[in-house]
Design a protein around this motif. Structure first.
Motif, PDB file in Angstrom:
ATOM      1  N   GLU A   9      31.200  25.985  39.440  1.00 44.37           N
ATOM      2  CA  GLU A   9      30.389  25.143  38.564  1.00 44.37           C
ATOM      3  C   GLU A   9      29.785  23.949  39.299  1.00 44.37           C
ATOM      4  O   GLU A   9      28.614  23.606  39.094  1.00 44.37           O
ATOM      5  CB  GLU A   9      31.242  24.665  37.384  1.00 44.37           C
ATOM      6  N   VAL A  10      30.562  23.307  40.151  1.00 44.89           N
ATOM      7  CA  VAL A  10      30.057  22.152  40.891  1.00 44.89           C
ATOM      8  C   VAL A  10      28.936  22.566  41.836  1.00 44.89           C
ATOM      9  O   VAL A  10      27.914  21.873  41.965  1.00 44.89           O
ATOM     10  CB  VAL A  10      31.199  21.461  41.667  1.00 44.89           C
ATOM     11  N   ALA A  11      29.103  23.711  42.500  1.00 49.08           N
ATOM     12  CA  ALA A  11      28.067  24.199  43.415  1.00 49.08           C
ATOM     13  C   ALA A  11      26.778  24.507  42.660  1.00 49.08           C
ATOM     14  O   ALA A  11      25.676  24.228  43.145  1.00 49.08           O
ATOM     15  CB  ALA A  11      28.552  25.438  44.160  1.00 49.08           C
ATOM     16  N   VAL A  12      26.921  25.073  41.460  1.00 48.00           N
ATOM     17  CA  VAL A  12      25.745  25.366  40.633  1.00 48.00           C
ATOM     18  C   VAL A  12      25.064  24.065  40.218  1.00 48.00           C
ATOM     19  O   VAL A  12      23.834  23.944  40.268  1.00 48.00           O
ATOM     20  CB  VAL A  12      26.142  26.185  39.389  1.00 48.00           C
ATOM     21  N   LEU A  13      25.850  23.070  39.837  1.00 50.04           N
ATOM     22  CA  LEU A  13      25.274  21.782  39.450  1.00 50.04           C
ATOM     23  C   LEU A  13      24.560  21.125  40.630  1.00 50.04           C
ATOM     24  O   LEU A  13      23.462  20.581  40.478  1.00 50.04           O
ATOM     25  CB  LEU A  13      26.362  20.856  38.912  1.00 50.04           C
ATOM     26  N   ASP A  14      25.168  21.171  41.811  1.00 56.32           N
ATOM     27  CA  ASP A  14      24.536  20.579  42.991  1.00 56.32           C
ATOM     28  C   ASP A  14      23.219  21.278  43.318  1.00 56.32           C
ATOM     29  O   ASP A  14      22.223  20.625  43.674  1.00 56.32           O
ATOM     30  CB  ASP A  14      25.479  20.653  44.197  1.00 56.32           C
ATOM     31  N   ALA A  15      23.195  22.606  43.190  1.00 58.45           N
ATOM     32  CA  ALA A  15      21.965  23.354  43.437  1.00 58.45           C
ATOM     33  C   ALA A  15      20.915  23.010  42.389  1.00 58.45           C
ATOM     34  O   ALA A  15      19.716  22.882  42.707  1.00 58.45           O
ATOM     35  CB  ALA A  15      22.249  24.852  43.434  1.00 58.45           C
ATOM     36  N   SER A  16      21.351  22.841  41.152  1.00 53.88           N
ATOM     37  CA  SER A  16      20.424  22.494  40.076  1.00 53.88           C
ATOM     38  C   SER A  16      19.875  21.086  40.254  1.00 53.88           C
ATOM     39  O   SER A  16      18.691  20.838  39.985  1.00 53.88           O
ATOM     40  CB  SER A  16      21.123  22.616  38.723  1.00 53.88           C
ATOM     41  N   VAL A  17      20.719  20.176  40.693  1.00 58.81           N
ATOM     42  CA  VAL A  17      20.260  18.810  40.963  1.00 58.81           C
ATOM     43  C   VAL A  17      19.110  18.826  41.964  1.00 58.81           C
ATOM     44  O   VAL A  17      18.093  18.140  41.784  1.00 58.81           O
ATOM     45  CB  VAL A  17      21.418  17.930  41.481  1.00 58.81           C
ATOM     46  N   LYS A  18      19.242  19.605  43.026  1.00 65.23           N
ATOM     47  CA  LYS A  18      18.191  19.669  44.055  1.00 65.23           C
ATOM     48  C   LYS A  18      16.880  20.167  43.473  1.00 65.23           C
ATOM     49  O   LYS A  18      15.801  19.698  43.840  1.00 65.23           O
ATOM     50  CB  LYS A  18      18.645  20.573  45.201  1.00 65.23           C
ATOM     51  N   GLN A  19      16.959  21.133  42.555  1.00 67.54           N
ATOM     52  CA  GLN A  19      15.741  21.655  41.937  1.00 67.54           C
ATOM     53  C   GLN A  19      15.129  20.627  40.988  1.00 67.54           C
ATOM     54  O   GLN A  19      13.926  20.359  41.045  1.00 67.54           O
ATOM     55  CB  GLN A  19      16.056  22.944  41.174  1.00 67.54           C
ATOM     56  N   PHE A  20      15.944  20.053  40.118  1.00 70.40           N
ATOM     57  CA  PHE A  20      15.430  19.094  39.147  1.00 70.40           C
ATOM     58  C   PHE A  20      14.890  17.839  39.826  1.00 70.40           C
ATOM     59  O   PHE A  20      13.865  17.299  39.406  1.00 70.40           O
ATOM     60  CB  PHE A  20      16.521  18.708  38.148  1.00 70.40           C
ATOM     61  N   ARG A  21      15.570  17.369  40.861  1.00 71.20           N
ATOM     62  CA  ARG A  21      15.142  16.125  41.492  1.00 71.20           C
ATOM     63  C   ARG A  21      13.848  16.314  42.278  1.00 71.20           C
ATOM     64  O   ARG A  21      13.077  15.369  42.444  1.00 71.20           O
ATOM     65  CB  ARG A  21      16.239  15.547  42.382  1.00 71.20           C
ATOM     66  N   THR A  22      13.610  17.522  42.761  1.00 70.16           N
ATOM     67  CA  THR A  22      12.401  17.797  43.536  1.00 70.16           C
ATOM     68  C   THR A  22      11.221  18.152  42.646  1.00 70.16           C
ATOM     69  O   THR A  22      10.091  17.701  42.878  1.00 70.16           O
ATOM     70  CB  THR A  22      12.657  18.944  44.534  1.00 70.16           C
ATOM     71  N   HIS A  23      11.473  18.946  41.595  1.00 75.29           N
ATOM     72  CA  HIS A  23      10.368  19.479  40.785  1.00 75.29           C
ATOM     73  C   HIS A  23      10.269  18.878  39.390  1.00 75.29           C
ATOM     74  O   HIS A  23       9.254  19.068  38.712  1.00 75.29           O
ATOM     75  CB  HIS A  23      10.512  20.998  40.668  1.00 75.29           C
ATOM     76  N   GLY A  24      11.321  18.167  38.942  1.00 67.90           N
ATOM     77  CA  GLY A  24      11.308  17.646  37.589  1.00 67.90           C
ATOM     78  C   GLY A  24      11.748  18.687  36.580  1.00 67.90           C
ATOM     79  O   GLY A  24      11.858  19.871  36.900  1.00 67.90           O
ATOM     80  N   PHE A  25      11.986  18.249  35.357  1.00 64.31           N
ATOM     81  CA  PHE A  25      12.497  19.157  34.324  1.00 64.31           C
ATOM     82  C   PHE A  25      11.468  20.214  33.942  1.00 64.31           C
ATOM     83  O   PHE A  25      11.757  21.411  33.932  1.00 64.31           O
ATOM     84  CB  PHE A  25      12.901  18.358  33.079  1.00 64.31           C
ATOM     85  N   ALA A  26      10.250  19.773  33.633  1.00 73.44           N
ATOM     86  CA  ALA A  26       9.240  20.695  33.123  1.00 73.44           C
ATOM     87  C   ALA A  26       8.842  21.759  34.135  1.00 73.44           C
ATOM     88  O   ALA A  26       8.559  22.905  33.773  1.00 73.44           O
ATOM     89  CB  ALA A  26       8.005  19.910  32.672  1.00 73.44           C
ATOM     90  N   ASP A  27       8.814  21.388  35.410  1.00 73.30           N
ATOM     91  CA  ASP A  27       8.336  22.310  36.443  1.00 73.30           C
ATOM     92  C   ASP A  27       9.458  23.068  37.140  1.00 73.30           C
ATOM     93  O   ASP A  27       9.230  23.691  38.183  1.00 73.30           O
ATOM     94  CB  ASP A  27       7.509  21.546  37.483  1.00 73.30           C
ATOM     95  N   THR A  28      10.648  22.993  36.596  1.00 77.74           N
ATOM     96  CA  THR A  28      11.767  23.774  37.129  1.00 77.74           C
ATOM     97  C   THR A  28      12.056  24.915  36.162  1.00 77.74           C
ATOM     98  O   THR A  28      12.415  24.677  35.005  1.00 77.74           O
ATOM     99  CB  THR A  28      13.027  22.905  37.296  1.00 77.74           C
TER     100      THR A  28
END
Length: 200
Positions: A9-28
């Motif tokens: 779960e933590v690894a999934v959250l860390d991977a998701s953070v990288k996507q959201f922080r780079t692309h934003g909510f709408a564009d992820t």
């Protein structure tokens, strides 16, 4: 349905953070999240229910990591008050340098969420998470400024509260400038100008 045995779960959250922080909510997209985390769509939704819930959990993770990193440098008794602020800016600058090597800005879920008030309007937890982080960060920076006033490395005529607000605005500004393509060298100069305004 039970989670897969290898679902981290933590690894999934860390991977998701990288996507959201780079692309934003709408564009992820969900597809991007699954690919980045290396999990199936069904596994993702069995655990996090929805993209909105995954965003909340990712924001909590992002804030937790940022708070831990900032607290480590801003309360380090081996550093002067000035050195603590230098180390705080270094956390941000190092992230931007590393991201630039990969061809993009580091991004920041905290800044991006502040700049997208519709997210907070839709989900009140976002606003509470951001407000708590803002209060914690200001408190940590203000304490570092007080330490700098005592050890003589930071100006005594600037209130710790005002200094903390200035540092927070500088960090937010650096994140936005990085998104606009400002070079790491220029970002470092921006950080130094802000630090110089607090040094004795």
């Amino acid at each position: 349905m039970a989670r897969p045995r290898n679902f981290d779960e933590v690894a999934v959250l860390d991977a998701s953070v990288k996507q959201f922080r780079t692309h934003g909510f709408a564009d992820t997209s969900t597809e991007q999240l699954c690919e980045a985390a290396g999990v199936r769509r069904s596994s993702l939704y069995n655990t996090f229910v929805s993209k909105d819930e995954l965003f909340i959990r990712s924001l909590e993770r992002s804030v937790s990591v940022a708070r831990e990193q900032q607290e480590a440098v801003l309360t380090d008794p081996g550093l002067s008050g000035e050195e603590r602020l230098v180390a705080l800016f270094a956390l941000v600058l190092d992230e931007e340098i590393e991201a630039r090597a990969d061809g993009h800005a580091a991004g920041c879920m905290i800044v991006a969420s502040r700049m997208a008030p519709d997210i907070g309007d839709r989900e009140p937890r976002v606003q509470r998470i951001l407000d708590r982080f803002h209060d914690d960060q200001n408190s940590l920076v203000a304490a570092a400024v007080r330490a700098g006033r005592l050890d003589g490395t930071l100006r005594a005529d600037v209130s710790p509260h005002d200094a903390a607000l200035m540092v927070a605005s500088a960090i937010f500004g650096i994140r936005v400038l990085a998104q606009a393509g400002t070079t790491p060298a220029e970002l470092r100069r921006v950080a130094n100008l802000n630090l110089d305004s607090l040094r004795t």
